[in-house]
Write an enzyme that holds these catalytic residues in place. Sequence first.
Site, PDB file in Angstrom:
ATOM      1  CE1 TYR A  66     108.107  27.882  49.479  1.00  0.00           C
ATOM      2  CE2 TYR A  66     108.922  25.898  48.422  1.00  0.00           C
ATOM      3  CZ  TYR A  66     107.870  26.733  48.743  1.00  0.00           C
ATOM      4  OH  TYR A  66     106.610  26.436  48.320  1.00  0.00           O
ATOM      5  CD  GLU A  68     105.943  29.028  53.387  1.00  0.00           C
ATOM      6  OE1 GLU A  68     105.130  28.407  52.719  1.00  0.00           O
ATOM      7  OE2 GLU A  68     106.184  28.766  54.590  1.00  0.00           O
ATOM      8  CG  ASP A 212      94.598  48.274  39.614  1.00  0.00           C
ATOM      9  OD1 ASP A 212      95.833  48.175  39.498  1.00  0.00           O
ATOM     10  OD2 ASP A 212      93.792  47.422  39.177  1.00  0.00           O
ATOM     11  CB  THR A 238     101.935  45.198  36.935  1.00  0.00           C
ATOM     12  OG1 THR A 238     101.847  46.354  36.103  1.00  0.00           O
ATOM     13  CG2 THR A 238     100.586  44.505  36.985  1.00  0.00           C
ATOM     14  CE  LYS A 241      99.616  45.455  33.132  1.00  0.00           C
ATOM     15  NZ  LYS A 241      98.271  45.593  33.662  1.00  0.00           N
ATOM     16  NE  ARG A 247     104.659  38.581  32.051  1.00  0.00           N
ATOM     17  CZ  ARG A 247     103.873  39.497  31.487  1.00  0.00           C
ATOM     18  NH1 ARG A 247     102.646  39.712  31.924  1.00  0.00           N
ATOM     19  NH2 ARG A 247     104.304  40.199  30.467  1.00  0.00           N
TER      20      ARG A 247
HETATM   21  C1  LIG Z   1      97.481  44.689  34.347  1.00  0.00           C
HETATM   22  C2  LIG Z   1      96.491  45.120  35.345  1.00  0.00           C
HETATM   23  C3  LIG Z   1      96.191  44.324  36.460  1.00  0.00           C
HETATM   24  C4  LIG Z   1      96.645  42.906  36.648  1.00  0.00           C
HETATM   25  O1  LIG Z   1      97.914  42.536  36.404  1.00  0.00           O
HETATM   26  P1  LIG Z   1      98.278  40.974  36.206  1.00  0.00           P
HETATM   27  O2  LIG Z   1      99.734  40.969  36.502  1.00  0.00           O
HETATM   28  O3  LIG Z   1      97.935  40.651  34.785  1.00  0.00           O
HETATM   29  O4  LIG Z   1      97.481  40.184  37.165  1.00  0.00           O
HETATM   30  C5  LIG Z   1      95.314  44.834  37.394  1.00  0.00           C
HETATM   31  N1  LIG Z   1      94.763  46.041  37.251  1.00  0.00           N
HETATM   32  C6  LIG Z   1      95.011  46.832  36.192  1.00  0.00           C
HETATM   33  C7  LIG Z   1      94.364  48.167  36.101  1.00  0.00           C
HETATM   34  C8  LIG Z   1      95.878  46.391  35.195  1.00  0.00           C
HETATM   35  O5  LIG Z   1      96.115  47.175  34.141  1.00  0.00           O
END
Ligand SMILES: *Cc1c(COP(=O)(O)O)cnc(C)c1O
Length: 420
Positions: A66, A68, A212, A238, A241, A247
């Site tokens: 843990y 935090e 993003d 993320t 990907k 993840r």
């Molecule tokens: C994959 C993705 C997310 C979210 O990722 P998660 O891990 O599935 O929550 C947010 N924005 C974009 C543009 C993405 O491609």
Amino acid sequence: MPVTPAATAAPHTPELEALRRQDPEIAEVILGEVRRQADSLQLIAAENFTSPAVLAALGSPLANKYAEGYPGARHHGGCELVDAAERIAVDRARALFGADHANVQPHSGSSAMLAAYAALLRPGDTVLAMGLAFGGHLTHGSPANFSGRWFEFVPYGVDAESGLLDYEQVLRLARQHRPKAIVCGSISYPRHPDYAVFREIADEVGAYLIADAAHPMGLIAGGAAASPVPYADVVCATTHKVLRGPRGGMVLCDGHLAERIDRAVFPFTQGGAQMHTIAAKAVAFGEAATPAFASYVRQVVANAKALAEGLAAEGFAITTGGTDTHLITADPAPLGVDGRTARGRLAAAGLVLDTCALPYGDGRGIRLGTAAVTTQGMAEAEMARIAVLFTAALLGQDGEARRVREDVRELAGRFPPHTG
Ligand SMILES: *Cc1c(COP(=O)(O)O)cnc(C)c1O
């Protein structure tokens, strides 16, 4: 049916052997999934194969801890070692992306976006983002998501002719709505946003710029795409990907926003950090800083271009006419099938991908990417082969479907992913 080595390969780690003895039900699911990943082709644009080193960190006893808070300021005892892991992850992320500050705690890309909004916005604020029909993510204002409920989203789109971002429209909407933040980034746009232009527009209307970059972050890490870091106030991504880590999510920002971002992640939107995942993120950042990763992402893009050309030659309508990224968006309508039918027939052949919204088409298209097959070692010749298998899977008669499935199995078997 000929059984390739990859199809039977199952990880015989002591941990999995022990799991099989204790809980055969779940062990069978895991081993079946290992086989599925090895004998079909993973063309889902958001997927990849993490390295054994990343999986080792993920499956480590750091999962028991843990933690935090942040390194040196935790709400729990015994955090000295996991603090070291998080410091390494943060330092590597900052160096890899040239960022002032990195927060590596978000549990997912969506949590990273939630934290960015929490740091910069108040409920009811206006945000300009790519519309969901054009490739915006759920967190870009979907009514089914927190973003659409708590903020006023104004969607921008793409040019109807070219399918490319329409910066004039973004500027016009920004002047008209005076958003508090502008979001750039998408789940299916196969080109890179011009971050400098987005910065100019944001500056003109006094908005924050949030990039993003969940999809291209791996390309950015390896130098195969321009970085939003010099332009955006906050970059969310993320770590899975193309980046090929566990993840999870992360947020990068300028030093002056560091404290706001950190407090937005913990304690505002999350509790304890997942230290096994953070250690795995550190491993992935380490891998992403190598020359091998730079050649990997160059090949990912070369493969996507080759696959897009192959699919165009087979008759698919490729959105924007091609790709600069790892992903391709296509309309299979010229072949007489819609996106959903295509996904089903391709999956039956072992070609696994998604459907996606088509900006101006009827119905849905398909979205696919080359991150996973490139990790397997495939190159342009295999992409040309895959394009031909696509039409065979979509248009072939009954007998042919089985043959296409066997061809896919054979191709996958020659490039085993390192899941064993
Ligand atoms: C994959 C993705 C997310 C979210 O990722 P998660 O891990 O599935 O929550 C947010 N924005 C974009 C543009 C993405 O491609």
